[in-house]
Design a protein around this motif. Structure first.
Motif, PDB file in Angstrom:
ATOM      1  N   LYS A 356     -44.488  22.443 -87.685  1.00 48.16           N
ATOM      2  CA  LYS A 356     -43.759  22.897 -86.565  1.00 48.16           C
ATOM      3  C   LYS A 356     -42.658  21.707 -86.395  1.00 48.16           C
ATOM      4  CE  LYS A 356     -43.389  24.131 -81.793  1.00 48.16           C
ATOM      5  NZ  LYS A 356     -44.193  24.425 -80.634  1.00 48.16           N
ATOM      6  N   THR A 357     -43.318  20.260 -86.513  1.00 50.60           N
ATOM      7  CA  THR A 357     -42.203  19.527 -86.149  1.00 50.60           C
ATOM      8  C   THR A 357     -41.344  18.990 -87.111  1.00 50.60           C
ATOM      9  OG1 THR A 357     -44.074  18.359 -84.982  1.00 50.60           O
ATOM     10  CG2 THR A 357     -42.102  17.000 -85.580  1.00 50.60           C
ATOM     11  N   ILE A 358     -41.900  19.132 -88.440  1.00 55.28           N
ATOM     12  CA  ILE A 358     -40.921  18.800 -89.603  1.00 55.28           C
ATOM     13  C   ILE A 358     -39.823  20.064 -89.609  1.00 55.28           C
ATOM     14  CG2 ILE A 358     -40.994  18.564 -92.178  1.00 55.28           C
ATOM     15  CD1 ILE A 358     -43.510  17.582 -91.987  1.00 55.28           C
ATOM     16  N   PHE A 359     -40.217  21.164 -89.562  1.00 57.79           N
ATOM     17  CA  PHE A 359     -39.441  22.544 -89.572  1.00 57.79           C
ATOM     18  C   PHE A 359     -38.139  22.291 -88.431  1.00 57.79           C
ATOM     19  CE2 PHE A 359     -38.002  26.562 -88.123  1.00 57.79           C
ATOM     20  CZ  PHE A 359     -37.706  27.303 -89.452  1.00 57.79           C
ATOM     21  N   GLU A 360     -38.766  21.962 -87.101  1.00 57.53           N
ATOM     22  CA  GLU A 360     -37.616  21.806 -86.358  1.00 57.53           C
ATOM     23  C   GLU A 360     -36.621  20.483 -86.653  1.00 57.53           C
ATOM     24  OE1 GLU A 360     -39.785  20.944 -82.781  1.00 57.53           O
ATOM     25  OE2 GLU A 360     -40.379  23.039 -82.506  1.00 57.53           O
ATOM     26  N   ILE A 361     -36.972  19.639 -87.082  1.00 55.36           N
ATOM     27  CA  ILE A 361     -36.267  18.620 -87.691  1.00 55.36           C
ATOM     28  C   ILE A 361     -35.242  18.855 -88.821  1.00 55.36           C
ATOM     29  CG2 ILE A 361     -36.071  16.369 -88.676  1.00 55.36           C
ATOM     30  CD1 ILE A 361     -38.573  15.503 -87.089  1.00 55.36           C
ATOM     31  N   ILE A 362     -35.782  19.516 -89.578  1.00 54.96           N
ATOM     32  CA  ILE A 362     -35.059  20.014 -90.830  1.00 54.96           C
ATOM     33  C   ILE A 362     -33.931  21.118 -90.297  1.00 54.96           C
ATOM     34  CG2 ILE A 362     -34.951  21.325 -93.075  1.00 54.96           C
ATOM     35  CD1 ILE A 362     -37.712  19.968 -93.801  1.00 54.96           C
ATOM     36  N   ASN A 363     -34.277  21.859 -89.403  1.00 52.02           N
ATOM     37  CA  ASN A 363     -33.599  23.201 -88.977  1.00 52.02           C
ATOM     38  C   ASN A 363     -32.323  22.385 -88.141  1.00 52.02           C
ATOM     39  OD1 ASN A 363     -32.801  25.988 -88.227  1.00 52.02           O
ATOM     40  ND2 ASN A 363     -33.248  25.354 -86.144  1.00 52.02           N
ATOM     41  N   PHE A 364     -32.494  21.182 -87.286  1.00 50.73           N
ATOM     42  CA  PHE A 364     -31.551  20.521 -86.820  1.00 50.73           C
ATOM     43  C   PHE A 364     -30.634  19.845 -87.689  1.00 50.73           C
ATOM     44  CE2 PHE A 364     -29.636  16.886 -84.878  1.00 50.73           C
ATOM     45  CZ  PHE A 364     -29.179  17.351 -83.773  1.00 50.73           C
ATOM     46  N   ILE A 365     -31.188  19.320 -88.734  1.00 52.13           N
ATOM     47  CA  ILE A 365     -30.333  18.516 -89.764  1.00 52.13           C
ATOM     48  C   ILE A 365     -29.324  19.691 -90.592  1.00 52.13           C
ATOM     49  CG2 ILE A 365     -30.378  17.458 -92.135  1.00 52.13           C
ATOM     50  CD1 ILE A 365     -33.027  16.039 -91.038  1.00 52.13           C
ATOM     51  N   ILE A 366     -29.820  20.879 -90.823  1.00 52.34           N
ATOM     52  CA  ILE A 366     -29.092  21.815 -91.412  1.00 52.34           C
ATOM     53  C   ILE A 366     -27.966  22.009 -90.614  1.00 52.34           C
ATOM     54  CG2 ILE A 366     -29.345  24.180 -92.409  1.00 52.34           C
ATOM     55  CD1 ILE A 366     -30.629  22.072 -94.063  1.00 52.34           C
ATOM     56  N   ILE A 367     -28.184  22.353 -89.524  1.00 48.59           N
ATOM     57  CA  ILE A 367     -27.014  22.560 -88.557  1.00 48.59           C
ATOM     58  C   ILE A 367     -26.067  21.515 -88.515  1.00 48.59           C
ATOM     59  CG2 ILE A 367     -26.458  23.397 -86.220  1.00 48.59           C
ATOM     60  CD1 ILE A 367     -29.275  24.709 -86.064  1.00 48.59           C
ATOM     61  N   PHE A 368     -26.576  20.341 -88.159  1.00 44.81           N
ATOM     62  CA  PHE A 368     -25.719  19.197 -87.932  1.00 44.81           C
ATOM     63  C   PHE A 368     -24.881  18.860 -89.193  1.00 44.81           C
ATOM     64  CE2 PHE A 368     -24.834  14.685 -87.595  1.00 44.81           C
ATOM     65  CZ  PHE A 368     -24.404  14.648 -85.938  1.00 44.81           C
ATOM     66  N   GLN A 369     -25.665  18.781 -90.410  1.00 40.06           N
ATOM     67  CA  GLN A 369     -25.091  18.447 -91.870  1.00 40.06           C
ATOM     68  C   GLN A 369     -24.575  19.627 -92.510  1.00 40.06           C
ATOM     69  OE1 GLN A 369     -24.283  15.506 -91.903  1.00 40.06           O
ATOM     70  NE2 GLN A 369     -25.874  14.084 -91.091  1.00 40.06           N
ATOM     71  N   LYS A 370     -24.230  20.835 -92.044  1.00 42.44           N
ATOM     72  CA  LYS A 370     -23.508  21.711 -92.904  1.00 42.44           C
ATOM     73  C   LYS A 370     -22.472  21.478 -93.617  1.00 42.44           C
ATOM     74  CE  LYS A 370     -22.601  26.723 -92.374  1.00 42.44           C
ATOM     75  NZ  LYS A 370     -22.373  27.811 -91.463  1.00 42.44           N
ATOM     76  N   ASP A 371     -21.688  20.681 -93.054  1.00 46.92           N
ATOM     77  CA  ASP A 371     -20.303  20.490 -94.064  1.00 46.92           C
ATOM     78  C   ASP A 371     -21.083  19.823 -95.210  1.00 46.92           C
ATOM     79  OD1 ASP A 371     -18.669  21.664 -92.316  1.00 46.92           O
ATOM     80  OD2 ASP A 371     -18.247  19.886 -91.293  1.00 46.92           O
ATOM     81  N   PHE A 372     -21.801  18.694 -95.192  1.00 43.98           N
ATOM     82  CA  PHE A 372     -22.270  17.898 -96.376  1.00 43.98           C
ATOM     83  C   PHE A 372     -23.047  18.953 -97.212  1.00 43.98           C
ATOM     84  CE2 PHE A 372     -26.304  16.601 -98.247  1.00 43.98           C
ATOM     85  CZ  PHE A 372     -26.008  15.627 -99.285  1.00 43.98           C
TER      86      PHE A 372
END
Length: 497
Positions: A356-372
């Motif tokens: 659950k923790t890793i999923f939440e972190i990755i989900n945040f990264i995907i949203i934050f780094q969408k341009d990359f």
């Protein structure tokens, strides 16, 4: 005058329990390490069963086989284990356990191979040389000398002792040791058994048929240090050669010679396969995070031992024996089973919390780094642990543990999760540029520079200021250049004919 007395003081501190420490440990493991750890735990805990996709059928068969055991045998087996292990570190009570490595090994064998040889079949350097020596050397004494010398050849392929030391240890003439060493140096890959880099290169040179053989031999024999430091001016004065000619010899040396001839035999030992926990897939305009279930083991509780534990309510008669075991022995069995089922339940909760923790972190990264993800490294934004922790209501140390050693698979490749946590360099107008973006720009500029007049660090700093409007110091350029594995201008410079 010092007043002595008792003062009551209130302090707050964190006491880490063994369970908390275990949860931290599970969170920090990558998928490969977690699979190995679970396999070991399943041997110590009869309630844990680790299933791989290909072995569910095998697991069911094992469960059926366990059910066939008599109740008396199962009680006595557990009791014997408790008696024989005073520390409570019991080995597995199940007759067979699931091989968690089957799929991981298949992945390694199918994707990484050296001449299609499996890593567990690769012969070590010493074994290879002994096999060659056994075929080539017929004299028993010479073979014993060879065996001793081969035992002192390190992983890089170099002999760690001198012929004098070997002769002294073996109580034999130095001349005979040198003769056997010469045989070893010609047994297999050229350069094996050399005593230093110079000898290693000269042995390899003997095997080559090139026009510049004499010139290269002279350079290796006399100016190897100057060549490595690119002191072409010193060599040029001594041998009456142009910078261009010396540079060509240097390139020939790099291209055709192996400084560590034993490298082939140990490179498989350093293969470090890290399997991504999650895979990011794009559907239409959205990204979906998919758990990598192909390599993540499923965990289940052994139903047989759960039923065994439920018999506790029926076994309360102190005067009678159940299945030939008295009341005290029954209690020992049940105490052991209760301890193990609580441990198994805690492990399952920790693994679910990890996911659950890793999923939440990755989900945040995907949203934050969408341009990359869509446009590339030039659009990577600076991101700190604190930013993620604050947004997900986590502690920074939790985020750090969760991303440590983990990978995610994106449409554009597989990345360490830490890659997305790049620091930034402040610019004018409160603009912050990702350090990864700056490294990418620096690398591109170095790759397209004029090789006869390469950029110095200061010139690169000036170029970034003029071309990209990025203010950066010369020392930071040097730091990033070293991280990227790019030599200084002196070592990159090429000379005209």
């Amino acid at each position: 005058m010092i007043n002595q007395g008792i003062i009551q003081e209130q302090k707050q501190f964190l006491n880490i329990t063994p369970k908390m420490y275990q949860s931290f440990k599970i969170l920090q493991m990558n998928l490969t390490d977690l699979c190995e750890w679970l396999e070991k735990e399943s041997h110590d805990n009869p309630f844990l069963e680790i299933d791989s996709i290909y072995q569910n059928k095998v697991a069911d068969n094992n469960e059926d086989r366990e059910k066939e055991h008599s109740k008396t045998e199962d009680y006595k087996k557990i009791l014997a284990k408790i008696r024989n292990d005073e520390d409570g570190k019991l080995s597995s009570l199940s007759e067979s356990k699931i091989n968690i490595y089957s799929k991981k090994n298949a992945f390694i064998e199918n994707t990484i191979s050296i001449d299609n040889i499996k890593s567990n079949e690769v012969t070590t350097l010493n074994e290879h040389l002994l096999m060659c020596a056994n075929i080539t050397i017929k004299d028993d004494i010479d073979f014993k000398i060879a065996e001793y010398l081969i035992g002192n050849i390190n992983q890089s392929g170099y002999l760690d002792i001198t012929c004098f030391e070997a002769a002294h240890d073996l109580n034999i003439s130095q001349k005979r040791v040198k003769k056997v060493l010469a045989i070893i140096q010609n047994l297999s890959i050229p350069g094996l058994g050399a005593r230093d880099l110079r000898e290693c290169l000269l042995i390899q040179l003997k095997q080559l048929e090139i026009e510049q053989k004499n010139s290269l031999k002279m350079i290796i024999s006399n100016y190897l240090t100057e060549l490595s430091e690119k002191k072409y001016n010193v060599i040029s004065k001594k041998v009456k050669m142009t910078y261009y000619e010396i540079q060509k010899l240097h390139e020939l040396l790099i291209r055709n010679f192996e400084p560590k001839p034993g490298r082939y035999f140990y490179q498989n030992n350093y293969l470090n396969i890290t399997i991504p926990d999650f895979i990011i897939k794009k559907f239409d305009e959205t990204y979906e995070i998919v758990e990598n279930k192909d390599y993540f083991p499923s965990i289940r509780f052994n139903s047989f031992y759960i039923k065994l534990l439920k018999r506790k309510e029926k076994c309360v008669d102190r005067d009678n024996q159940t299945y030939g075991i008295n009341y005290i022995e029954q209690q020992k069995v049940f105490e052991y089973l209760e301890k193990k089922i609580k441990s198994a339940q805690w492990i399952v909760r920790c693994i679910e919390q990890r996911r659950k923790t890793i999923f939440e972190i990755i989900n945040f990264i995907i949203i934050f780094q969408k341009d990359f993800i869509e446009k590339g490294v030039l659009y990577l934004k600076p991101l700190s642990l604190k930013t993620v922790a604050d947004n997900l209501d986590l502690h920074e140390s939790t985020v750090s543990r969760a991303i440590s050693g983990k990978k995610i698979q994106l449409p554009r490749g597989t990345y360490d999760i830490k890659y997305f946590f790049s620091k930034g360099i402040s610019q004018e107008n409160e603009r912050i540029i990702s350090s990864e973006k700056i490294k990418h720009i620096i690398k591109n500029n170095f790759e397209t520079e004029n090789p006869f007049y390469p950029y110095t660090d200061q010139e690169m700093a000036n170029l970034l200021q003029k071309k990209e409007k990025i203010n950066i110091s010369r020392r930071t350029i040097a730091k990033y250049r070293n991280i990227l594995g790019i030599s200084s201008a002196k070592y990159r410079r090429r000379f005209k004919k």
